[in-house]
Design a protein around this motif. Sequence first.
Motif, PDB file in Angstrom:
ATOM      1  N   LEU A   1       0.996  -1.814  -0.013  1.00  0.00           N
ATOM      2  CA  LEU A   1       0.203   0.190  -0.155  1.00  0.00           C
ATOM      3  C   LEU A   1       1.079   1.595  -0.169  1.00  0.00           C
ATOM      4  O   LEU A   1       2.311   1.340   0.903  1.00  0.00           O
ATOM      5  CB  LEU A   1      -0.840  -0.170   1.493  1.00  0.00           C
ATOM      6  N   GLN A   2       0.284   1.952  -0.559  1.00  0.00           N
ATOM      7  CA  GLN A   2       1.659   2.982  -1.075  1.00  0.00           C
ATOM      8  C   GLN A   2       0.859   4.344  -1.333  1.00  0.00           C
ATOM      9  O   GLN A   2      -0.302   4.553  -1.933  1.00  0.00           O
ATOM     10  CB  GLN A   2       2.294   3.309  -2.524  1.00  0.00           C
ATOM     11  N   ALA A   3       0.551   5.536   0.619  1.00  0.00           N
ATOM     12  CA  ALA A   3       0.391   6.612   0.296  1.00  0.00           C
ATOM     13  C   ALA A   3       1.277   7.873   0.302  1.00  0.00           C
ATOM     14  O   ALA A   3       2.513   7.560   0.198  1.00  0.00           O
ATOM     15  CB  ALA A   3       0.489   6.564   1.664  1.00  0.00           C
ATOM     16  N   SER A   4       0.216   8.996  -0.515  1.00  0.00           N
ATOM     17  CA  SER A   4       0.863   9.926  -1.250  1.00  0.00           C
ATOM     18  C   SER A   4      -0.065  11.063  -1.223  1.00  0.00           C
ATOM     19  O   SER A   4      -0.972  10.812  -0.758  1.00  0.00           O
ATOM     20  CB  SER A   4       1.515   9.323  -2.518  1.00  0.00           C
TER      21      SER A   4
ATOM     22  N   ALA B   1      -0.720  15.436  11.568  1.00  0.00           N
ATOM     23  CA  ALA B   1      -0.683  13.810  11.833  1.00  0.00           C
ATOM     24  C   ALA B   1       0.105  12.966  10.942  1.00  0.00           C
ATOM     25  O   ALA B   1       0.710  13.224   8.948  1.00  0.00           O
ATOM     26  CB  ALA B   1      -1.751  13.215  12.633  1.00  0.00           C
ATOM     27  N   VAL B   2       0.516  11.765  10.874  1.00  0.00           N
ATOM     28  CA  VAL B   2       0.717  10.783  10.023  1.00  0.00           C
ATOM     29  C   VAL B   2      -0.271   9.872   9.064  1.00  0.00           C
ATOM     30  O   VAL B   2      -1.007   9.805   9.698  1.00  0.00           O
ATOM     31  CB  VAL B   2       1.866   9.790   9.489  1.00  0.00           C
ATOM     32  N   TYR B   3      -0.454  10.110   8.431  1.00  0.00           N
ATOM     33  CA  TYR B   3      -2.168   9.531   7.511  1.00  0.00           C
ATOM     34  C   TYR B   3      -1.463   7.732   6.916  1.00  0.00           C
ATOM     35  O   TYR B   3      -0.951   8.571   6.241  1.00  0.00           O
ATOM     36  CB  TYR B   3      -2.603  10.413   6.849  1.00  0.00           C
TER      37      TYR B   3
ATOM     38  N   TYR C   1      -3.030  -5.331   6.257  1.00  0.00           N
ATOM     39  CA  TYR C   1      -1.898  -4.395   5.469  1.00  0.00           C
ATOM     40  C   TYR C   1      -2.163  -3.169   5.895  1.00  0.00           C
ATOM     41  O   TYR C   1      -2.928  -2.339   5.667  1.00  0.00           O
ATOM     42  CB  TYR C   1      -2.034  -4.623   3.795  1.00  0.00           C
ATOM     43  N   TRP C   2      -0.871  -2.114   6.161  1.00  0.00           N
ATOM     44  CA  TRP C   2      -0.730  -0.449   5.670  1.00  0.00           C
ATOM     45  C   TRP C   2       0.209  -0.686   4.889  1.00  0.00           C
ATOM     46  O   TRP C   2       1.317  -0.580   5.140  1.00  0.00           O
ATOM     47  CB  TRP C   2       0.127  -0.511   7.216  1.00  0.00           C
ATOM     48  N   GLY C   3      -0.006   1.018   4.976  1.00  0.00           N
ATOM     49  CA  GLY C   3       0.456   1.574   4.038  1.00  0.00           C
ATOM     50  C   GLY C   3       1.779   2.228   5.048  1.00  0.00           C
ATOM     51  O   GLY C   3       1.492   2.334   6.444  1.00  0.00           O
ATOM     52  N   GLN C   4       3.099   3.058   4.705  1.00  0.00           N
ATOM     53  CA  GLN C   4       4.053   3.856   5.128  1.00  0.00           C
ATOM     54  C   GLN C   4       4.040   5.011   5.738  1.00  0.00           C
ATOM     55  O   GLN C   4       4.501   5.755   5.907  1.00  0.00           O
ATOM     56  CB  GLN C   4       5.016   4.031   3.858  1.00  0.00           C
ATOM     57  N   GLY C   5       2.648   5.484   5.239  1.00  0.00           N
ATOM     58  CA  GLY C   5       2.231   6.985   6.247  1.00  0.00           C
ATOM     59  C   GLY C   5       2.890   8.073   5.414  1.00  0.00           C
ATOM     60  O   GLY C   5       3.653   7.766   4.415  1.00  0.00           O
TER      61      GLY C   5
END
Length: 121
Positions: free
Chosen positions: A3-6, A85-87, A110-114
Motif C-alpha cells: 500500500l503506497q500512500a502519497s 498527523a501521519v496518515y 496491511y498498512w501503507g508507509q504513511g
Amino acid sequence: VQLQASGGGLVQTGDSLRLSCLASGLTFNKYLMAWFRQAPGKEREFVAISTRYAASVKGRFTISRDSVKNTVYLQMNSLKPEDTAVYYCAAAPRTSDMFSYYYNAELYDYWGQGTLVTVSS
C-alpha cells in the motif's frame, strides 16, 4: 502486498489536500480500505472507511475508491492544525466483524508507509 500512500504536505488552516493510496498484490474488491492517522505523541486513530467517519472529520473529509486504479483517496477540506498527523491507509478483508469494529486497527492486515500532513495556523 503493498500500500503506497502519497499526497501529504504542509498546508495552512482552511486549505484542502487529497491523499491517495495505491494498493498492489491483493484483490482490491475483496478488501475494505480505510484511513487512520497518528499525531505526535498520540495513538493511531481511525479516520474513515466507506461511509463511516470519525466525528472529528465528519463533514470535512471524504473517502472514495477507484476499483479500476486500485486506489483509495481521502479528500480533506477545511483542514485544521489538529489534523496534523501521519496518515496511513490500511486494508482489511470484507468480514462481518468489519461492519461493527472497522475502527479497530488490529483488524487490518496491511498498512501503507504513511504520509505526513502538517497544517499550520
